[in-house]
Design a protein around this motif. Structure first.
Motif, PDB file in Angstrom:
ATOM      1  N   SER A 176      -3.603   1.775   3.273  1.00  0.00           N
ATOM      2  CA  SER A 176      -2.968   3.037   2.918  1.00  0.00           C
ATOM      3  C   SER A 176      -1.500   3.003   3.324  1.00  0.00           C
ATOM      4  O   SER A 176      -1.165   2.628   4.451  1.00  0.00           O
ATOM      5  CB  SER A 176      -3.684   4.193   3.625  1.00  0.00           C
ATOM      6  OG  SER A 176      -3.041   5.419   3.361  1.00  0.00           O
ATOM      7  N   LEU A 177      -0.618   3.380   2.407  1.00  0.00           N
ATOM      8  CA  LEU A 177       0.820   3.452   2.675  1.00  0.00           C
ATOM      9  C   LEU A 177       1.151   4.883   3.092  1.00  0.00           C
ATOM     10  O   LEU A 177       1.286   5.770   2.250  1.00  0.00           O
ATOM     11  CB  LEU A 177       1.613   3.030   1.438  1.00  0.00           C
ATOM     12  CG  LEU A 177       1.297   1.635   0.893  1.00  0.00           C
ATOM     13  CD1 LEU A 177       2.149   1.333  -0.340  1.00  0.00           C
ATOM     14  CD2 LEU A 177       1.505   0.557   1.964  1.00  0.00           C
TER      15      LEU A 177
ATOM     16  N   LYS B 110      -7.168 -11.420  -3.052  1.00  0.00           N
ATOM     17  CA  LYS B 110      -8.079 -11.175  -1.923  1.00  0.00           C
ATOM     18  C   LYS B 110      -8.928  -9.923  -2.138  1.00  0.00           C
ATOM     19  O   LYS B 110      -9.717  -9.542  -1.259  1.00  0.00           O
ATOM     20  CB  LYS B 110      -7.266 -11.017  -0.625  1.00  0.00           C
ATOM     21  CG  LYS B 110      -6.451 -12.250  -0.265  1.00  0.00           C
ATOM     22  CD  LYS B 110      -5.569 -11.980   0.958  1.00  0.00           C
ATOM     23  CE  LYS B 110      -4.697 -13.196   1.274  1.00  0.00           C
ATOM     24  NZ  LYS B 110      -3.767 -12.937   2.401  1.00  0.00           N
ATOM     25  N   LYS B 111      -8.750  -9.284  -3.304  1.00  0.00           N
ATOM     26  CA  LYS B 111      -9.498  -8.067  -3.652  1.00  0.00           C
ATOM     27  C   LYS B 111      -9.263  -6.940  -2.646  1.00  0.00           C
ATOM     28  O   LYS B 111     -10.166  -6.173  -2.316  1.00  0.00           O
ATOM     29  CB  LYS B 111     -11.000  -8.361  -3.772  1.00  0.00           C
ATOM     30  CG  LYS B 111     -11.352  -9.439  -4.777  1.00  0.00           C
ATOM     31  CD  LYS B 111     -10.908  -9.048  -6.174  1.00  0.00           C
ATOM     32  CE  LYS B 111     -11.284 -10.128  -7.195  1.00  0.00           C
ATOM     33  NZ  LYS B 111     -10.758  -9.802  -8.549  1.00  0.00           N
ATOM     34  N   ILE B 112      -8.035  -6.856  -2.145  1.00  0.00           N
ATOM     35  CA  ILE B 112      -7.653  -5.788  -1.217  1.00  0.00           C
ATOM     36  C   ILE B 112      -6.829  -4.761  -1.988  1.00  0.00           C
ATOM     37  O   ILE B 112      -5.847  -5.105  -2.646  1.00  0.00           O
ATOM     38  CB  ILE B 112      -6.853  -6.340  -0.031  1.00  0.00           C
ATOM     39  CG1 ILE B 112      -7.712  -7.325   0.772  1.00  0.00           C
ATOM     40  CG2 ILE B 112      -6.356  -5.210   0.868  1.00  0.00           C
ATOM     41  CD1 ILE B 112      -6.961  -8.092   1.822  1.00  0.00           C
ATOM     42  N   SER B 113      -7.234  -3.510  -1.900  1.00  0.00           N
ATOM     43  CA  SER B 113      -6.593  -2.461  -2.690  1.00  0.00           C
ATOM     44  C   SER B 113      -5.588  -1.666  -1.861  1.00  0.00           C
ATOM     45  O   SER B 113      -5.609  -1.686  -0.629  1.00  0.00           O
ATOM     46  CB  SER B 113      -7.652  -1.514  -3.273  1.00  0.00           C
ATOM     47  OG  SER B 113      -8.397  -0.916  -2.227  1.00  0.00           O
ATOM     48  N   ILE B 114      -4.730  -0.961  -2.582  1.00  0.00           N
ATOM     49  CA  ILE B 114      -3.713  -0.111  -1.964  1.00  0.00           C
ATOM     50  C   ILE B 114      -4.009   1.331  -2.346  1.00  0.00           C
ATOM     51  O   ILE B 114      -4.329   1.632  -3.502  1.00  0.00           O
ATOM     52  CB  ILE B 114      -2.294  -0.477  -2.458  1.00  0.00           C
ATOM     53  CG1 ILE B 114      -1.964  -1.935  -2.110  1.00  0.00           C
ATOM     54  CG2 ILE B 114      -1.245   0.458  -1.869  1.00  0.00           C
ATOM     55  CD1 ILE B 114      -0.684  -2.422  -2.745  1.00  0.00           C
ATOM     56  N   SER B 115      -3.901   2.240  -1.371  1.00  0.00           N
ATOM     57  CA  SER B 115      -4.040   3.667  -1.685  1.00  0.00           C
ATOM     58  C   SER B 115      -2.766   4.399  -1.311  1.00  0.00           C
ATOM     59  O   SER B 115      -2.066   4.021  -0.361  1.00  0.00           O
ATOM     60  CB  SER B 115      -5.239   4.275  -0.946  1.00  0.00           C
ATOM     61  OG  SER B 115      -5.026   4.290   0.439  1.00  0.00           O
ATOM     62  N   ILE B 116      -2.454   5.413  -2.086  1.00  0.00           N
ATOM     63  CA  ILE B 116      -1.272   6.245  -1.860  1.00  0.00           C
ATOM     64  C   ILE B 116      -1.769   7.616  -1.419  1.00  0.00           C
ATOM     65  O   ILE B 116      -2.333   8.366  -2.212  1.00  0.00           O
ATOM     66  CB  ILE B 116      -0.427   6.382  -3.144  1.00  0.00           C
ATOM     67  CG1 ILE B 116      -0.089   5.021  -3.737  1.00  0.00           C
ATOM     68  CG2 ILE B 116       0.831   7.185  -2.850  1.00  0.00           C
ATOM     69  CD1 ILE B 116       0.856   4.180  -2.926  1.00  0.00           C
ATOM     70  N   PRO B 117      -1.605   7.980  -0.133  1.00  0.00           N
ATOM     71  CA  PRO B 117      -2.271   9.173   0.384  1.00  0.00           C
ATOM     72  C   PRO B 117      -1.594  10.506   0.087  1.00  0.00           C
ATOM     73  O   PRO B 117      -2.221  11.537   0.188  1.00  0.00           O
ATOM     74  CB  PRO B 117      -2.291   8.920   1.894  1.00  0.00           C
ATOM     75  CG  PRO B 117      -1.063   8.096   2.136  1.00  0.00           C
ATOM     76  CD  PRO B 117      -0.900   7.239   0.911  1.00  0.00           C
ATOM     77  N   SER B 118      -0.322  10.514  -0.239  1.00  0.00           N
ATOM     78  CA  SER B 118       0.365  11.793  -0.426  1.00  0.00           C
ATOM     79  C   SER B 118       1.417  11.642  -1.511  1.00  0.00           C
ATOM     80  O   SER B 118       2.390  10.907  -1.345  1.00  0.00           O
ATOM     81  CB  SER B 118       1.025  12.239   0.884  1.00  0.00           C
ATOM     82  OG  SER B 118       1.674  13.478   0.727  1.00  0.00           O
TER      83      SER B 118
END
Length: 369
Positions: free
Chosen positions: A307-308, A333-341
């Motif tokens: 999470s950024l 690597k199948k690692i995802s990114i999430s944008i929290p706001s």
């Protein structure tokens, strides 16, 4: 006498009688354990006045935990408010609140730091002090009690609960945390009031015992107390590396993912938003430091989602560069990114398409902003 062995015995006999017993055992991967036999540390408990899975999601507590434990004279541990079934069990067996790392009763430590994130936690703060066997009011404490410190955004309007604290720290912890802890460490054994006098000289430190209310104002009782307290502001976010060894909780936390703070503050200044004011001015972390920190965090934790963190992540001036670089590193690597706001007017279709290449993750919108 209540000591760590007594508390361990209590846990071994009673853990299976409460819900989510893993909340209370400690020993998580990446938690810090120091040898207490060979050095006289300043002993600190950092507390979030809520249950384990909520407190373990709090990024501010994580920052303070690692900043303090990186100091060679400090041993910082964690403590959270037990769930009601465990509170009843502890009170029935006369067990005080204890730290997760060493199972030390909180009242035996030098410092108790409590994070104030919202006003509804005030009653939890009082219960936490009661369970810790620390007098609720600062004026009732003696030289043997821990120094109780408050920090967090609610400290900007702390008067409703100010009497509960010996020290209130205003602003970014990275600025004067070490100076504050060093004063407390070097004055161990001194009179409590003298120690608080020395702490009052540090920028951003408010000692409620040295002030009184006059009408609608809070004014100093003594000449040595500053008439205005100015908050601590970390001018350069790049000057302090973000935590990259997140403690992996035994119980799934509210935000169960790796977190890297990419900026602090917000450019918008919405009148209704408390955070937009107390975290001013806007400071951004450099894209290269963010990418390197994410790589370290993944190596140390094994998380498959990052999470950024920011008040408005897509307002970061280098957000496209950050996402592009991270996707190069994380996609295979199948690692995802999430944008929290995310503000509605800052939403970017290109970035949304990029982060959904691994799998669909969350986008949190703030339509009222």
């Amino acid at each position: 006498m209540v000591d760590s062995n007594y508390i361990l015995r209590f846990l071994s006999e009673n853990l299976m009688k409460v819900s989510k017993p893993a909340r209370y055992i400690g020993g998580e991967y990446n938690s810090v354990v120091k040898d207490l036999a060979n050095k006289d540390y300043l002993r600190i408990a950092f507390s979030f006045p809520d249950v384990y899975e909520v407190g373990m999601s709090h990024y501010g507590l994580e920052i303070l935990y690692w900043l303090a434990n990186n100091l060679d004279f400090v041993y910082a541990e964690r403590v959270f408010l037990p769930w009601v079934d465990m509170v009843e069990m502890m009170e029935k067996n006369d067990i005080p609140l204890f730290t997760l790392e060493s199972k030390t009763p909180v009242y035996k430590l030098d410092v108790l730091g409590i994070s104030l994130e919202y006003e509804l936690s005030y009653t939890n703060v009082l219960k936490l002090l009661e369970l810790s066997r620390i007098p609720l009011r600062a004026r009732e404490r003696n030289d043997n009690h821990p120094i109780v410190i408050a920090g967090g955004p609610v400290t900007y309007n702390c008067e409703p609960i100010a009497e509960a604290f010996d020290v209130i720290y205003l602003g970014d912890g990275e600025v004067n945390l070490e100076k504050m802890l060093r004063v407390i460490y070097e004055t161990k054994g001194m009179n409590r009031e003298e120690r608080l006098k020395l702490l009052s000289k540090i920028e951003g430190i408010y000692i409620p015992l040295f002030y009184e209310q006059e009408g609608r104002k809070i004014i100093p009782k003594y000449d040595f107390a500053p008439s205005k307290i100015r908050r601590n502001i970390l001018k350069d976010l790049n000057s302090v590396k973000p935590p990259v060894k997140k403690i992996l909780p035994h119980v799934e936390s509210v935000h169960d993912r790796g977190v890297i703070e990419i900026s602090r503050g917000c450019t918008r200044g919405c009148r209704f938003c408390h955070a937009g004011y107390v975290y001013r001015p806007v400071r951004e972390r450099d894209a290269d430091q963010i990418v390197e920190s994410v790589k370290e965090l993944i190596s140390n934790t094994g998380y498959d989602e990052i999470s950024l963190l920011s008040l408005s992540s897509l307002d970061h001036s280098q957000i496209e560069k950050i996402v592009d670089k991270l996707m190069e590193e994380l996609k295979d690597k199948k690692i995802s990114i999430s944008i929290p706001s995310t503000r509605m007017d800052a939403f970017n279709i290109k970035i949304a398409e990029r982060i959904s290449q691994v799998r669909k993750t969350g986008l949190t919108f703030a339509p009222e902003a």
